[in-house]
Design a protein around this motif. Structure first.
Motif: not given
Length: 118
Positions: A39, A41-44
Motif C-alpha cells: 500500500q 501513500p494515498g492508494k489502496e
C-alpha cells in the motif's frame, strides 16, 4: 490463529534489491497459501504476489512480474519476497498475508516499509 511478522524493509536506490521475510507462527505453515500485498501513500492496498502451500504455484501482479520472486521455506515457517530492479513506484508498506481456507486472506502482518529513491 496465525501470527505474521514481516522484516527486511528499508531504503534502497532505484535499481537495487531487497528481500522481505515473513515469519509465521500458529497453525501449520505448510497447510496454507501466502501472499504479499503493498500500500502506497494515498492508494489502496494492492496484490503483489502469492504462493501455494507447497510452493509449487506462484502468481504475480503484472507490475512486478520478472522483477520480484516469491518463495517459501516450510521448514522455517517463512515466506520471502525477493525484489530486484526496484523502482520508485515500488515504494510502499509491504504486508504478508495468510490464506487459510482458500477463500481470502484471513491474517495479516503489521507491514514493513520499502522506500526506493530515484
Amino acid at each position: 490463529q496465525v501470527q505474521l511478522v514481516e522484516s527486511g524493509g528499508g531504503l534502497v536506490q532505484a535499481g537495487g534489491s531487497l528481500r522481505l521475510s515473513c515469519a509465521a507462527s500458529g497453525r501449520t505453515f505448510s497447510s496454507y497459501a501466502m501472499g504479499w500485498f503493498r500500500q502506497a501513500p494515498g492508494k489502496e492496498r494492492e496484490f503483489v504476489a502469492a504462493i501455494s502451500w507447497s510452493g509449487g504455484s506462484t502468481y504475480y501482479a503484472d507490475s512486478v512480474k520478472g522483477r520480484f520472486t516469491i518463495s517459501r521455506d516450510n521448514a522455517k515457517n517463512t515466506v520471502y519476497l525477493q525484489m530486484n530492479s526496484l523502482k520508485p513506484e515500488d515504494t510502499a508498506v509491504y504486508y504478508c498475508a495468510a490464506d487459510l481456507e482458500a477463500g481470502g486472506y484471513d491474517y495479516w502482518g503489521q507491514g514493513t516499509q520499502v522506500t526506493v529513491s530515484s
